[in-house]
Design a protein around this motif. Structure first.
Motif, PDB file in Angstrom:
ATOM      1  N   TRP A  30       8.711  34.383  39.334  1.00 51.77           N
ATOM      2  CA  TRP A  30       9.252  32.687  39.164  1.00 51.77           C
ATOM      3  C   TRP A  30      10.393  32.560  40.077  1.00 51.77           C
ATOM      4  CZ3 TRP A  30      14.099  31.301  37.545  1.00 51.77           C
ATOM      5  CH2 TRP A  30      14.170  29.854  37.180  1.00 51.77           C
ATOM      6  N   ALA A  31      11.374  33.555  40.095  1.00 55.72           N
ATOM      7  CA  ALA A  31      12.519  33.339  41.040  1.00 55.72           C
ATOM      8  C   ALA A  31      11.972  33.020  42.654  1.00 55.72           C
ATOM      9  CB  ALA A  31      13.205  34.703  41.157  1.00 55.72           C
ATOM     10  N   GLY A  32      10.962  34.062  42.939  1.00 56.38           N
ATOM     11  CA  GLY A  32      10.658  34.101  44.353  1.00 56.38           C
ATOM     12  C   GLY A  32       9.936  32.587  44.603  1.00 56.38           C
ATOM     13  N   THR A  33       9.047  32.151  43.477  1.00 55.38           N
ATOM     14  CA  THR A  33       8.299  31.060  43.771  1.00 55.38           C
ATOM     15  C   THR A  33       9.427  29.639  43.887  1.00 55.38           C
ATOM     16  OG1 THR A  33       6.483  31.824  42.569  1.00 55.38           O
ATOM     17  CG2 THR A  33       6.573  29.389  42.781  1.00 55.38           C
ATOM     18  N   THR A  34      10.303  29.873  43.061  1.00 57.85           N
ATOM     19  CA  THR A  34      11.118  28.723  42.733  1.00 57.85           C
ATOM     20  C   THR A  34      12.218  28.740  44.254  1.00 57.85           C
ATOM     21  OG1 THR A  34      11.622  29.115  40.378  1.00 57.85           O
ATOM     22  CG2 THR A  34      13.217  27.757  41.818  1.00 57.85           C
ATOM     23  N   ASN A 152       2.666  28.829  34.380  1.00 59.31           N
ATOM     24  CA  ASN A 152       2.500  27.484  35.496  1.00 59.31           C
ATOM     25  C   ASN A 152       3.351  26.582  34.860  1.00 59.31           C
ATOM     26  OD1 ASN A 152       0.277  28.730  37.235  1.00 59.31           O
ATOM     27  ND2 ASN A 152      -1.101  28.481  35.512  1.00 59.31           N
ATOM     28  N   ALA A 153       3.389  26.147  33.510  1.00 57.59           N
ATOM     29  CA  ALA A 153       4.162  25.259  33.193  1.00 57.59           C
ATOM     30  C   ALA A 153       5.772  25.603  33.500  1.00 57.59           C
ATOM     31  CB  ALA A 153       4.348  25.011  31.848  1.00 57.59           C
ATOM     32  N   ALA A 154       6.068  26.708  33.629  1.00 56.30           N
ATOM     33  CA  ALA A 154       7.635  27.226  33.787  1.00 56.30           C
ATOM     34  C   ALA A 154       7.812  27.190  35.322  1.00 56.30           C
ATOM     35  CB  ALA A 154       7.783  28.775  33.254  1.00 56.30           C
ATOM     36  N   VAL A 285      11.707  13.266  36.107  1.00 56.38           N
ATOM     37  CA  VAL A 285      11.978  13.446  34.626  1.00 56.38           C
ATOM     38  C   VAL A 285      10.727  13.462  33.772  1.00 56.38           C
ATOM     39  CG1 VAL A 285      13.174  12.678  32.637  1.00 56.38           C
ATOM     40  CG2 VAL A 285      14.408  12.706  34.948  1.00 56.38           C
ATOM     41  N   GLY A 286      10.092  12.573  34.121  1.00 53.26           N
ATOM     42  CA  GLY A 286       8.429  12.372  33.322  1.00 53.26           C
ATOM     43  C   GLY A 286       7.740  13.886  33.732  1.00 53.26           C
ATOM     44  N   ALA A 287       7.692  14.257  34.849  1.00 56.54           N
ATOM     45  CA  ALA A 287       7.280  15.418  35.479  1.00 56.54           C
ATOM     46  C   ALA A 287       7.402  16.502  34.500  1.00 56.54           C
ATOM     47  CB  ALA A 287       6.961  15.688  36.743  1.00 56.54           C
ATOM     48  N   LEU A 288       8.995  16.768  34.352  1.00 53.23           N
ATOM     49  CA  LEU A 288       9.513  17.818  33.677  1.00 53.23           C
ATOM     50  C   LEU A 288       9.007  17.798  32.279  1.00 53.23           C
ATOM     51  CD1 LEU A 288      13.151  17.895  34.957  1.00 53.23           C
ATOM     52  CD2 LEU A 288      11.610  19.794  34.843  1.00 53.23           C
ATOM     53  N   ALA A 289       9.238  16.592  31.664  1.00 51.81           N
ATOM     54  CA  ALA A 289       8.636  16.284  30.282  1.00 51.81           C
ATOM     55  C   ALA A 289       7.147  16.708  30.230  1.00 51.81           C
ATOM     56  CB  ALA A 289       8.854  14.961  29.897  1.00 51.81           C
ATOM     57  N   GLY A 290       6.423  16.239  30.940  1.00 54.24           N
ATOM     58  CA  GLY A 290       4.874  16.775  30.844  1.00 54.24           C
ATOM     59  C   GLY A 290       4.724  18.356  30.835  1.00 54.24           C
ATOM     60  N   ALA A 291       5.382  18.900  31.683  1.00 57.48           N
ATOM     61  CA  ALA A 291       5.411  20.406  31.770  1.00 57.48           C
ATOM     62  C   ALA A 291       5.939  21.036  30.560  1.00 57.48           C
ATOM     63  CB  ALA A 291       6.256  21.012  33.053  1.00 57.48           C
ATOM     64  N   LEU A 292       6.712  20.522  29.932  1.00 51.92           N
ATOM     65  CA  LEU A 292       7.275  20.928  28.704  1.00 51.92           C
ATOM     66  C   LEU A 292       5.991  20.892  27.737  1.00 51.92           C
ATOM     67  CD1 LEU A 292      10.729  19.852  28.507  1.00 51.92           C
ATOM     68  CD2 LEU A 292      10.051  22.170  28.454  1.00 51.92           C
ATOM     69  N   VAL A 293       5.362  19.505  27.503  1.00 50.67           N
ATOM     70  CA  VAL A 293       4.387  19.250  26.763  1.00 50.67           C
ATOM     71  C   VAL A 293       3.300  20.311  26.922  1.00 50.67           C
ATOM     72  CG1 VAL A 293       2.661  17.797  25.903  1.00 50.67           C
ATOM     73  CG2 VAL A 293       5.285  16.831  26.062  1.00 50.67           C
ATOM     74  N   ILE A 294       2.787  20.443  28.076  1.00 43.74           N
ATOM     75  CA  ILE A 294       1.586  21.396  28.330  1.00 43.74           C
ATOM     76  C   ILE A 294       1.735  22.623  28.389  1.00 43.74           C
ATOM     77  CG2 ILE A 294       1.905  21.611  31.013  1.00 43.74           C
ATOM     78  CD1 ILE A 294      -1.241  20.430  28.618  1.00 43.74           C
ATOM     79  N   ALA A 295       3.233  23.163  28.339  1.00 49.42           N
ATOM     80  CA  ALA A 295       3.247  24.627  28.203  1.00 49.42           C
ATOM     81  C   ALA A 295       2.753  25.092  26.621  1.00 49.42           C
ATOM     82  CB  ALA A 295       4.902  24.727  28.360  1.00 49.42           C
ATOM     83  N   ILE A 340       1.099  13.621  35.872  1.00 52.54           N
ATOM     84  CA  ILE A 340       0.430  14.505  36.723  1.00 52.54           C
ATOM     85  C   ILE A 340       0.639  16.044  36.395  1.00 52.54           C
ATOM     86  CG2 ILE A 340       2.935  14.768  38.099  1.00 52.54           C
ATOM     87  CD1 ILE A 340      -0.547  13.925  39.766  1.00 52.54           C
ATOM     88  N   GLU A 341       1.607  16.531  35.415  1.00 52.89           N
ATOM     89  CA  GLU A 341       1.715  17.832  35.311  1.00 52.89           C
ATOM     90  C   GLU A 341       0.662  18.075  34.017  1.00 52.89           C
ATOM     91  OE1 GLU A 341       3.207  19.606  36.842  1.00 52.89           O
ATOM     92  OE2 GLU A 341       4.225  18.593  38.022  1.00 52.89           O
ATOM     93  N   LEU A 342       0.487  17.083  33.262  1.00 52.07           N
ATOM     94  CA  LEU A 342      -0.702  17.326  32.262  1.00 52.07           C
ATOM     95  C   LEU A 342      -1.952  17.738  32.839  1.00 52.07           C
ATOM     96  CD1 LEU A 342      -0.079  14.462  29.621  1.00 52.07           C
ATOM     97  CD2 LEU A 342       0.492  16.848  29.563  1.00 52.07           C
ATOM     98  N   PHE A 343      -2.124  17.260  34.305  1.00 47.74           N
ATOM     99  CA  PHE A 343      -3.274  17.758  35.144  1.00 47.74           C
ATOM    100  C   PHE A 343      -2.946  18.836  35.842  1.00 47.74           C
ATOM    101  CE2 PHE A 343      -5.507  17.976  39.143  1.00 47.74           C
ATOM    102  CZ  PHE A 343      -6.774  17.826  38.749  1.00 47.74           C
ATOM    103  N   ASN A 344      -1.689  19.115  36.607  1.00 44.58           N
ATOM    104  CA  ASN A 344      -1.576  20.285  37.386  1.00 44.58           C
ATOM    105  C   ASN A 344      -1.269  21.673  36.666  1.00 44.58           C
ATOM    106  OD1 ASN A 344      -1.223  18.764  39.646  1.00 44.58           O
ATOM    107  ND2 ASN A 344       0.680  18.595  39.643  1.00 44.58           N
ATOM    108  N   VAL A 345      -0.906  21.715  35.523  1.00 45.01           N
ATOM    109  CA  VAL A 345      -0.614  22.908  34.926  1.00 45.01           C
ATOM    110  C   VAL A 345      -2.021  23.502  34.252  1.00 45.01           C
ATOM    111  CG1 VAL A 345       0.336  24.167  32.955  1.00 45.01           C
ATOM    112  CG2 VAL A 345       1.600  22.746  34.355  1.00 45.01           C
ATOM    113  N   PRO A 346      -2.928  22.705  33.626  1.00 46.30           N
ATOM    114  CA  PRO A 346      -4.185  23.100  33.397  1.00 46.30           C
ATOM    115  C   PRO A 346      -5.205  23.560  34.498  1.00 46.30           C
ATOM    116  CG  PRO A 346      -3.688  21.267  31.672  1.00 46.30           C
ATOM    117  CD  PRO A 346      -2.674  21.437  32.931  1.00 46.30           C
TER     118      PRO A 346
END
Length: 431
Positions: A30-34, A152-154, A285-295, A340-346
């Motif tokens: 995660w650190a390397g990817t970030t 992936n969500a993280a 901010v919406g993408a962050l929220a989407g990632a939190l949901v789909i996690a 967009i994150e409800l799509f990307n992560v899955p």
């Protein structure tokens, strides 16, 4: 290749799953990817500062960024083949080191040699492109299948968070550091990306799919043959091809249209740049929220839910068509970010699960190559289209594409679950 839910999950006395953020191997990855994501985002911003400081002209900036994109597109295909041929960790190391090497070359050429900067930008893009499919495949090797969606969500939360905080942080650093120092800082980020991740171990490649050690490397097919083998693997998954088509439509039409139209509408309709800044912030901010949901959310029809999220991007161009209150535009961008994150992560998780392990990097490289490769084409065509037909018809056509293409993709066989076979039903509870 779909995984079957473990029956132990239904037992009331089963311990709760440990958070992915407590896994040391994942945290290193995660650190390397970030770090690579921060470095990728920061380079255009820092080069923009160079234009403001008159160290680089506008035409030079365009040439340097074009060279970076060209390097990325060439290397992403090469990197996919290399990451399936060799250690994914080694590909991450050498590609990130190449990008790190480009940073001091960019600093050396700044204000002096545009040719050196162009070559260095191509090297930076090549490093970025080669490491992307390798990071995707390394995630599958590092994280167990049942935890990959959370992983992936993280990762996407880290990328979105850096996008949100990055401009303010870079502007703050620019008050104390010159552009050359900031470029060297980008090189340090790439060093983190190169050196911090560890070797993957959770999901080794299928031994039956790996080359026989007795035959040696001489029996390997050529680069072209191996790349085509990755395309054939992608064609085995109709949901992947459908998702790629939907993603291209949203990026090349929807995202490109809003990128061109939003600044114009913010200026001409609302008479302020506040709408532009607020809408882009709301999207992140919406993408962050989407990632939190789909996690944690696991919809029964994962693919359909993901396509619905992708189609939600259509509300962004739709909001720009109408003379609505600016808060409606901001809200529409927040919805688009969530979707967009409800799509990307899955999507990433399903690719890691369904694609043959020894071909995963090549299929991932195809994903990046098509989606990133067609985005500049969309940007190049949208502005002339707006000049020829007007902003409202173009936005209407792009909004329709965002809604209709994912809907059509969802009708593809295997699209409902992003899998060739439907997941087994959860065991019935006994009481």
């Amino acid at each position: 290749m779909a995984t079957t839910p473990a029956t132990a999950a239904a037992k009331s006395d089963a311990p709760p799953p440990r958070s992915i953020l407590r896994d040391t191997a994942f945290l290193r990855l995660w650190a390397g990817t970030t770090a690579s994501g921060l470095a990728t985002w920061a380079l255009p911003f820092v080069l923009g500062l160079a234009v403001l400081h008159h160290d680089l002209g506008a035409a030079g900036l365009g040439l340097v960024l074009a060279a970076r994109t060209a390097g990325f597109l060439v290397a992403v295909a090469v990197g996919g083949v290399l990451a399936d041929r060799h250690s994914r960790r080694a590909v991450v190391l050498w590609s990130a080191l190449a990008a790190a090497t480009a940073a001091p070359l960019l600093a050396a050429g700044l204000g002096g040699s545009l040719a050196l900067m162009t070559a260095a930008a191509a090297l930076a893009g090549a490093g970025q492109g080669a490491c992307r499919p390798a990071f995707q495949a390394l995630t599958a090797e590092t994280v167990a299948p049942e935890r990959r969606q959370q992983a992936n969500a993280a990762m996407t939360m880290a990328v979105r968070g850096s996008t949100l905080a990055g401009p303010a942080l870079t502007a703050l650093l620019a008050a104390f550091l010159d552009v050359r120092t900031l470029l060297l800082g980008i090189g340090l980020l790439w060093l983190v990306a190169a050196l911090v991740p560890g070797e993957g171990s959770a999901t080794p490649a299928d031994p039956a799919a790996m080359p026989d050690p007795a035959t040696g490397p001489a029996q390997r097919a050529g680069f072209r043959a191996e790349f085509l083998e990755g395309i054939r693997e992608a064609r085995r998954h109709p949901w992947f091809l459908a998702g790629l088509a939907a993603l291209v439509a949203v990026i090349a039409l929807g995202y490109s249209a809003t990128s061109v139209a939003l600044p114009l509408i913010s200026r001409d309709r609302y008479g302020t740049q506040w709408v532009l800044a607020a809408a882009m912030t709301a999207y992140t901010v919406g993408a962050l929220a989407g990632a939190l949901v789909i996690a944690r959310w696991r919809p029964r029809s994962q693919g359909w839910a993901a396509f619905a999220g992708l189609a939600a991007y259509g509300v962004a161009p739709l909001s720009l068509m109408l003379p609505v209150h600016p808060l409606v535009v901001v809200a529409a961008y927040a919805v688009a970010g969530i979707g967009i994150e409800l799509f990307n992560v899955p999507w990433f998780t399903a690719t890691q699960r369904e694609v043959a392990p020894d071909k995963l990097a090549r299929v991932s490289s195809l994903d990046f190559l098509v989606s990133y490769g067609l985005a500049p084409v969309g940007l190049a065509l949208i502005a002339p289209a707006i000049d020829a037909f007007g902003v409202t018809p173009v936005l209407g056509a792009c909004a329709a594409a965002c809604f209709l293409v994912p809907a059509a993709a969802a009708l593809t066989p295997t699209a409902r679950h992003f899998a060739r076979t439907a997941p087994a039903p959860a065991p019935a509870k006994t009481g």
